[in-house]
Design an enzyme around this catalytic site. Structure first.
Site, mmCIF file in Angstrom:
data_model
loop_
_atom_site.group_PDB
_atom_site.id
_atom_site.type_symbol
_atom_site.label_atom_id
_atom_site.label_comp_id
_atom_site.label_asym_id
_atom_site.label_seq_id
_atom_site.Cartn_x
_atom_site.Cartn_y
_atom_site.Cartn_z
ATOM 1 N N SER A 104 0.424 -1.215 -0.048
ATOM 2 C CA SER A 104 0.429 0.109 0.063
ATOM 3 C C SER A 104 0.669 1.429 0.247
ATOM 4 C CB SER A 104 -1.065 -0.004 1.517
ATOM 5 O OG SER A 104 -0.020 -0.161 2.410
ATOM 6 N N GLU A 146 -7.287 16.440 11.419
ATOM 7 C CA GLU A 146 -8.152 16.977 12.420
ATOM 8 C C GLU A 146 -9.765 16.720 12.112
ATOM 9 O OE1 GLU A 146 -7.441 21.049 12.253
ATOM 10 O OE2 GLU A 146 -4.910 21.255 13.148
ATOM 11 N N HIS A 173 1.357 5.343 6.109
ATOM 12 C CA HIS A 173 0.602 5.464 4.495
ATOM 13 C C HIS A 173 1.239 6.942 4.737
ATOM 14 C CE1 HIS A 173 -1.277 1.582 5.411
ATOM 15 N NE2 HIS A 173 -1.047 1.117 4.761
#
Length: 778
Positions: free
Chosen positions: A30, A200, A216
């Site tokens: 990934s 956030e 990631h």
């Protein structure tokens, strides 16, 4: 028939189908894989990799898949699909490891020194059997810091297993594991969050709540990691390295460019009319607009909307996470009332000063923007003085009749008595001269502000807006990081003193792209503080990209200085046009500034109608217009050697390529100091139509290659007190009297090579005794 014509046209234009290109297959997990739009901002580095190659020669096929290990990639038939598509001469980049280590998942687990190793060897040997070129990549680091800020590596034996296979089978290896660790540590505990997914909440649809993922990549992180792989391609001297994409026509590659982070915002919108704003031409909307900005910031950010209409306002302050959006047909019109602008501590031309508050400002903000297709107008006409020489007689008469006052000689118009008083007050507003917020009231009107000023801010975007009619500099980020200016139109009257387009001062990581400037002073300008104050600050402007932009009027097109005392380095400029600027490429400084300007790459510059120099390096800047007034001459100062000290400036390591100028006073002027020559200037592939050609004074290691000087003057090139100057493949206009004149007892080691002297009456002339042997012809 139409299809046949299209195919023939593509063939004629030299386009290649993907079938004819060299394919680079990516297999892995990934961290490399393609992502769906709904997964934004997660980005695999394989999504960016193609950007670093010539797309006409290289096609990157990303077969990496989320959650896959070497074992599951094979078991699912993915490897067979890649192998079937591979042809001789293609490349295979292999990066697994994150999922192979999942010991509890039998479908994916592959022990480092057994199954993982065997699978890697299989990829390599089977690719080679098809004529492919495998490259092994170690697993990328996860971001892991403990509470004390100590970094930990959790990948165990997997990186070493990759290295062992690479060594045993003689496979090129890119150690992304080690490189990514270096990058994470270089960014630091807080800064490295930008490489990964730290949100956030409420910005992206997939992440309505705060979310952290230290495995990631964000778009920024993927771009950085893809650059590491591209760098590995170059360092390993792989055959496909010849297809790495260059920045313009410089020697720098695109992957080497600075990576600039962009701000992102929540989808919430705060319309200024909901906070009492009215576009009736009477109400000054400062309070209403500020309420909307404050409410937006308090809510975690979003867009403050300025709808269509003319909105009168005084100064406003942007806050973190706010995008001020100026709609189409909207104009944010700043007030012409001096009382609306309080006096604040700030800087002026690189020095600590007291000035009136900027119409638009932000301090210590993160994630801010001004976007849209509307207009921001700074009401500069009520602030700026105007020189009579800049106007026609009719314009001057009209200005004087409008009010204001004149100086004693009646050559400069001032908008008010206070403005005139400030001009006649030595050091007016400078803190070092003793001025404070309290004691500048008598000449407040003189203390005109820069229109947009951001100080110590991070992740700034200005996009699509027209900024016009500034009291002084239009756009002035200082001590800021990650700044993007794109699709802007920035205008000031041609007579606007200090009416610069943009001044990046002591800033890091910036992009200026597809902008147009038409201003009264320098167009695109790089600064870093002035004299001792700038040196004490000690913050250079660095890692800036300027591209695809136009300057229609101004003292300089692309400019460095003269306030550059903190240094300037690592600038990249390409594909810009300067039309009617006094100077094209303008690099200026003076004794007392100090600072080092170095590592500048410029290419593909087009200029026309340049009254001064097309390319200017000047260490004798005298703070006056670069083009002499009618009847004046730009007389060179007396150049006496002085001791080198901390105030001695330096220009070095400039690389300029592919410049065309149609009309200038001088093609290239290099004017260094006797005690500090301008050094290591390389100018290649230039065609310059000008009155004078090449003038080099106090230069060292100045190299011209394939430069054409089509001059009106009969002497093409002049060298004075310069050394190690090489002129290679010089072209010139027909019927010139003299190709090169050399003067100055410090001149030596001058080479004139690959240059036909048959088109001039005399090749080289020496203006002094003992110089006859300093020029070598080859």
């Amino acid at each position: 028939m139409k299809k046949l014509v299209l195919i023939s046209l593509l063939f004629i234009l030299g386009f290649q189908s993907d079938k004819d290109k060299i394919h680079v297959f990516l297999i892995g997990d990934s961290t490399m894989a393609n992502k769906l739009a709904k997964n934004a901002p997660e980005t695999g580095w394989g999504m960016v990799f193609q950007d670093y190659f010539d797309g006409n020669a290289i096609a990157v096929e990303n077969h990496a898949k989320d959650g896959r290990s070497t074992k599951s990639f094979i078991a699912e038939g993915r490897w067979t699909d890649v192998l079937n598509d591979m042809k001789s001469g293609d490349w295979l980049f292999i990066q697994f490891g994150h999922n192979d280590e999942k010991i509890k998942d039998t479908s994916r687990y592959a022990a480092a020194n057994t199954d993982y190793r065997k699978n890697l060897m299989r990829f390599v040997t089977e690719a080679r059997a098809k004529g492919g070129n495998p490259v092994l990549i170690t697993p990328v680091m996860r971001r892991r810091f403990d509470k004390a800020g100590v970094f930990s590596d959790i990948h165990g034996d997997y990186p070493q297993a990759v290295k062992n296979v690479a060594k045993e089978l003689n496979v090129p290896l890119i150690d992304l594991h080690a490189k990514s660790k270096e990058i994470i540590l270089e960014h630091g505990v807080e800064g490295s969050k930008a490489l990964f997914i730290h949100l956030e909440g409420g910005i992206y649809p997939k992440f309505p709540k705060p979310f952290v993922d230290d495995t990631h990549f964000s778009r920024y992180g993927a771009t950085v990691m893809a650059s590491v792989i591209a760098e590995g391609v170059k360092d390993l001297k792989l055959d496909i390295a010849k297809y790495l994409k260059h920045f313009g026509t410089t020697d720098k590659f695109v992957y080497e460019l600075p990576k600039v982070q962009l701000p992102v915002f929540k989808k919430d919108t705060f319309n200024i009319t909901s906070y009492g704003a009215k576009n009736n031409g009477v109400l000054v909307n400062s309070a209403a607009i500020q309420k909307a900005i404050d409410a937006c910031a308090l809510n975690g950010g979003g867009t403050v909307l300025v709808p269509a209409g003319i909105w009168l306002t005084g100064p406003i302050i942007l806050k973190s996470n706010v995008d001020l959006h100026i709609s189409k047909n909207a104009r944010l019109q700043f007030s012409s009332n001096y009382d609306d602008y309080p006096v604040v501590r700030t800087t002026w031309e690189g020095l600590d000063a007291v000035r009136c508050q900027s119409p638009l400002s932000a301090i210590d903000a993160t994630n801010i923007a001004i976007t849209g297709s509307g207009i921001v107008d700074g009401a500069g006409q009520v602030w700026r003085a105007v020189k009579k020489e800049k106007l026609t007689q009719e314009q001057w008469n009209k200005l004087v009749a409008s009010g204001g006052v004149l100086n004693k000689d009646k050559t400069i118009w001032y908008p008010t008595e206070k403005s005139l008083l400030g001009n006649n007050t030595k050091g007016a507003g400078n803190i070092a001269a003793g001025y404070t917020v309290e004691n500048v009231t008598p000449f407040k009107d003189f203390l005109r502000p820069n229109m947009v000023r951001f100080t110590n801010c991070k992740k700034i975007l200005l996009d699509g807006v027209t900024f016009q009619n500034s009291p002084a500099w239009n756009l002035h980020p200082m001590l800021c990081e990650h700044i993007t200016l794109r699709n802007l139109k920035v205008t000031n009257p041609y007579y606007a003193q200090n009416g610069d387009g943009v001044d990046l001062e002591s800033c890091r990581f910036g992009m200026i792209d597809n902008c147009t400037f038409n201003v009264g002073d320098d167009g695109i300008c790089i600064k870093s503080g002035r004299d001792e104050e700038g040196r004490k600050r000690g913050v250079p402007t660095e890692n800036i990209i300027v591209q695809n932009s136009t300057v229609l009027h101004g003292h300089g097109g692309f400019v460095i200085g003269s306030e550059m005392s903190g240094g300037v380095r690592n600038l990249f400029v390409t594909n810009c046009t300067f039309t009617g600027t006094d100077v094209g490429l303008r690099f200026k400084t003076a004794r007392g500034r100090g600072g080092v300007v170095e590592n500048i790459w410029i290419s593909d510059i087009k200029m026309s109608n340049i009254p001064g120099e097309a390319i200017l390096f000047d260490m004798y800047y005298q703070a006056k217009d670069p083009v002499p007034k009618p009847g004046e001459k730009n007389v060179l100062p007396i150049m006496k050697r002085e001791p080198v000290n901390e105030g001695t400036p330096q220009f070095q390591n400039f690389n300029i390529r592919n410049v065309v100028c149609e009309g200038a006073e001088t093609g290239i002027l290099v004017r260094g100091l006797p005690e500090m020559n301008i050094k290591n200037i390389n100018i290649e592939n230039a065609v310059l139509h000008s009155n004078k050609g090449f003038v080099c004074i106090e230069g060292d290691h100045i190299n011209l290659k394939n430069v054409s000087f089509f001059t009106k003057e009969k002497t093409v090139m002049q060298i004075q007190n310069s050394r190690n100057v090489t002129m290679d493949g010089i072209q010139y206009a027909d019927n010139r009297d003299l190709l090169l004149k050399v003067t100055g007892d410090q001149s030596k080691a001058i080479r004139l090579i690959n240059t036909d002297e048959k088109g001039v009456k005399k090749g080289v002339e020496f203006g002094g005794k003992g110089l006859e042997g300093v020029v070598r012809r080859e």
